[in-house]
Design a protein around this motif. Structure first.
Motif, short mmCIF file in Angstrom:
data_model
loop_
_atom_site.label_atom_id
_atom_site.label_comp_id
_atom_site.label_asym_id
_atom_site.label_seq_id
_atom_site.Cartn_x
_atom_site.Cartn_y
_atom_site.Cartn_z
N GLU A 46 0.86 -1.32 0.05
CA GLU A 46 -0.54 0.07 -0.12
C GLU A 46 1.35 1.25 0.04
OE1 GLU A 46 -2.87 0.55 3.07
OE2 GLU A 46 -3.67 -2.32 1.55
N LYS A 47 2.22 1.31 0.68
CA LYS A 47 2.44 2.32 0.90
C LYS A 47 3.22 2.72 -0.75
CE LYS A 47 6.61 4.34 3.47
NZ LYS A 47 7.30 4.34 4.64
N TRP A 48 3.77 1.46 -1.15
CA TRP A 48 4.33 2.00 -2.90
C TRP A 48 3.38 2.10 -3.71
CZ3 TRP A 48 3.22 -0.55 -6.84
CH2 TRP A 48 4.31 -0.03 -8.54
N ASN B 132 2.23 5.79 -2.87
CA ASN B 132 3.90 7.23 -3.68
C ASN B 132 3.15 6.84 -4.90
OD1 ASN B 132 6.58 6.44 -5.00
ND2 ASN B 132 6.45 7.53 -3.19
N LYS B 133 3.05 5.57 -5.46
CA LYS B 133 2.65 5.85 -6.79
C LYS B 133 1.87 6.65 -7.86
CE LYS B 133 6.58 2.96 -7.18
NZ LYS B 133 7.69 3.71 -7.22
N VAL B 134 0.56 6.39 -7.55
CA VAL B 134 -0.73 7.45 -7.72
C VAL B 134 -0.04 8.64 -7.28
CG1 VAL B 134 -3.22 7.79 -6.58
CG2 VAL B 134 -1.89 5.41 -7.01
N GLU B 135 0.35 9.07 -5.92
CA GLU B 135 1.00 10.80 -5.67
C GLU B 135 1.58 11.40 -7.12
OE1 GLU B 135 0.24 12.84 -3.53
OE2 GLU B 135 -1.63 11.62 -2.80
N ILE C 42 6.68 2.06 -12.66
CA ILE C 42 5.41 0.45 -12.81
C ILE C 42 5.49 -0.21 -13.22
CG2 ILE C 42 3.04 0.48 -12.88
CD1 ILE C 42 2.46 3.20 -11.92
N VAL C 43 5.81 -0.59 -15.25
CA VAL C 43 6.21 -1.58 -15.29
C VAL C 43 6.83 -2.30 -15.25
CG1 VAL C 43 7.29 -1.68 -17.99
CG2 VAL C 43 5.50 -0.04 -17.92
N GLU C 44 8.12 -1.77 -14.81
CA GLU C 44 9.55 -2.23 -14.47
C GLU C 44 8.57 -3.47 -13.29
OE1 GLU C 44 13.18 -0.75 -12.57
OE2 GLU C 44 13.08 0.45 -13.87
#
Length: 170
Positions: free
Chosen positions: A102-104, A107-110, A123-125
């Motif tokens: 959820e933390k990851w 971070n990506k959403v922000e 995200i792709v990686e």
């Protein structure tokens, strides 16, 4: 007969360490939610004692209740104790894993909402198969909803989408 032929069993110190470990495990049960406790399939007497301890606010009463829980825990045989300890560890590691995911994702959403272009590669990686068109649509909708002032349903959908993709991969 030689001294080596007698089996004296575990030492008094070893028994004390085992009792302390069972007491500590019993104390950790107090910190769990009712649903988690019920999923552990505890004996009714132990479950009732733990639930009662969760309601207590008086330190001396809580201390006595913890001692009772310890006593009930010491009645477990080694196999049942090991099984319970393993299930608790699994629950703990699962929740730690969930927090990391959820933390990851958060971070990506922000970073997506702040239009950070480098986040797409990360995200792709991590996730490999991702529907970028759907994700960009959610980002656009979310930014528009935030501009209008209010809760962003699209942001929630984006979070869930990335979290579900992450869990599918794992």
């Amino acid at each position: 007969m030689h001294e080596d032929e007698f089996d004296y069993g575990p030492s008094k110190s070893q028994l004390k360490r085992e009792a302390d470990a069972k007491q500590a495990l019993g104390t950790t049960l107090i910190q769990l939610s009712k649903n988690d406790l019920e999923s552990l399939d505890l004996p009714d007497t132990l479950l009732d004692a733990v639930l009662l301890a969760q309601e207590m606010r008086n330190d001396s009463s809580l201390k006595r209740q913890k001692q009772l829980i310890g006593k009930l825990m010491r009645q477990f045989d080694d196999e049942d104790y090991a099984r319970l300890a393993k299930r608790l560890e699994y629950m703990r590691s699962g929740s730690e894993q969930q927090k990391m995911v959820e933390k990851w994702v958060e971070n990506k959403v922000e970073r997506l909402l702040n239009q950070d272009s480098s986040v797409n590669n990360e995200i792709v990686e991590q996730l490999e198969e991702i529907d970028f068109q759907y994700m960009r649509q959610l980002v656009r909708n979310s930014i528009n909803e935030i501009k209008k002032g209010g809760k962003s349903r699209s942001r929630t959908l984006l979070f869930r989408y990335l979290r579900d993709k992450f869990e599918e991969k794992a």
